[in-house]
Design a protein around this motif. Sequence first.
Motif, mmCIF file in Angstrom:
data_model
loop_
_atom_site.group_PDB
_atom_site.id
_atom_site.type_symbol
_atom_site.label_atom_id
_atom_site.label_comp_id
_atom_site.label_asym_id
_atom_site.label_seq_id
_atom_site.Cartn_x
_atom_site.Cartn_y
_atom_site.Cartn_z
ATOM 1 N N VAL A 1 44.582 22.729 -7.030
ATOM 2 C CA VAL A 1 43.636 23.838 -6.950
ATOM 3 C C VAL A 1 43.362 24.220 -5.155
ATOM 4 O O VAL A 1 43.219 25.089 -4.564
ATOM 5 N N GLY A 2 43.396 22.812 -4.633
ATOM 6 C CA GLY A 2 42.573 22.503 -3.119
ATOM 7 C C GLY A 2 41.132 22.009 -3.069
ATOM 8 O O GLY A 2 40.481 21.746 -3.941
ATOM 9 N N LYS A 3 40.765 22.265 -1.965
ATOM 10 C CA LYS A 3 39.509 21.471 -1.570
ATOM 11 C C LYS A 3 38.179 22.030 -2.260
ATOM 12 O O LYS A 3 37.311 21.420 -2.623
ATOM 13 N N GLY A 4 38.320 23.396 -2.241
ATOM 14 C CA GLY A 4 37.268 24.016 -2.960
ATOM 15 C C GLY A 4 37.190 23.672 -4.616
ATOM 16 O O GLY A 4 36.024 23.618 -5.076
ATOM 17 N N GLY A 5 38.317 23.779 -5.209
ATOM 18 C CA GLY A 5 38.649 23.300 -6.564
ATOM 19 C C GLY A 5 38.039 22.071 -6.865
ATOM 20 O O GLY A 5 37.331 21.323 -7.609
ATOM 21 N N ALA A 6 38.351 20.802 -5.950
ATOM 22 C CA ALA A 6 37.897 19.375 -5.966
ATOM 23 C C ALA A 6 36.477 19.325 -5.916
ATOM 24 O O ALA A 6 35.989 18.341 -6.642
ATOM 25 N N LEU A 7 35.780 20.019 -4.899
ATOM 26 C CA LEU A 7 34.412 19.925 -4.825
ATOM 27 C C LEU A 7 33.711 20.601 -5.821
ATOM 28 O O LEU A 7 32.779 19.576 -6.397
ATOM 29 N N PHE A 8 34.102 21.760 -6.462
ATOM 30 C CA PHE A 8 33.424 22.134 -7.533
ATOM 31 C C PHE A 8 33.532 21.084 -8.673
ATOM 32 O O PHE A 8 32.717 20.743 -9.509
ATOM 33 N N THR A 9 34.995 20.550 -9.085
ATOM 34 C CA THR A 9 34.841 19.478 -9.926
ATOM 35 C C THR A 9 33.996 18.334 -9.941
ATOM 36 O O THR A 9 33.466 18.012 -10.970
ATOM 37 N N ALA A 10 34.054 17.800 -8.700
ATOM 38 C CA ALA A 10 33.253 16.490 -8.581
ATOM 39 C C ALA A 10 31.586 17.060 -8.750
ATOM 40 O O ALA A 10 30.873 16.270 -9.402
ATOM 41 N N ILE A 11 31.333 17.913 -8.317
ATOM 42 C CA ILE A 11 29.813 18.156 -8.344
ATOM 43 C C ILE A 11 29.503 18.708 -9.790
ATOM 44 O O ILE A 11 28.598 18.253 -10.497
#
Length: 274
Positions: free
Chosen positions: A64-74
């Motif tokens: 997905v990219g950085k945004g998807g990874a950040l949302f997944t983590a949070i």
Amino acid sequence: MEKIVDIGKYVEQLVNWLTDNLAFLFDIIKNVGNGAIEGFESVLLFLPFYIVIALLVVLAFFKVGKGGALFTAIGLILIYLMGFWVETMQTLALIIVSTIIALVQAIPLGIWAAKKPLVNKIVKPILDLMQTMPAFVYLIPAVLFFSIGKLPGAFATVIFAMPPAVRLTALGIQQVPQDVVEAARAFGATNRQILQKVELPLATNTILAGVNQTIMMALSMVVIAGMIAAGGLGEKVLEGINNLDIGLGFESGLAVVILAIILDRITQALGQKK
């Protein structure tokens, strides 16, 4: 108003006949199905929560990219902090098993429907029935066949979630350019080779869109499956409803939304890969 045609009576007779005469088969399916779901649960719960979060974050980053990874983590950290980690893993295990069972049946059926116009005409109204019938109705035969628990929830989920995969698989195969198929046939390719080497690769994006929709439909059954003790986030949502606990209902519902968005973004990214 007096009934003139009693279709329900015949459906009930059929379900009762199946329950009486195929009880041994349903017991086998129940044991195998429960074993598969509990196996996935055991793996997901055996791993420390931070390992599972890290794996999903890495997957989201590459797909997905950085945004998807950040949302997944949070999102996953928030689920853990709200105290719904175990229920989320139970829900994820149920979705994984239900989706696998649905796709194993849906993709071959979609290919068959794309190849045979008669099969397509027969399958379409059946898929319409599966999608438009209220999902609660599927719980009745599911409980009669398998008693309450995780497998009836998976059974109802499979029926409800299969149609998009069948439709989009058939659509993907039908949209393959005929000149490409004829070129492959001119070079001596057999029907099986054309399917494996030409049609399926060209239809992959559409088929993966069907996989995405199947997962989303399975998630929409989470709360309904919770009504028959399938566990997971669905039971927490129902507990909040039954106790008029706004906080519990909102938090468990939010966990479902977070899980749905994560799975949706990752599977959409797979379908958009060229």
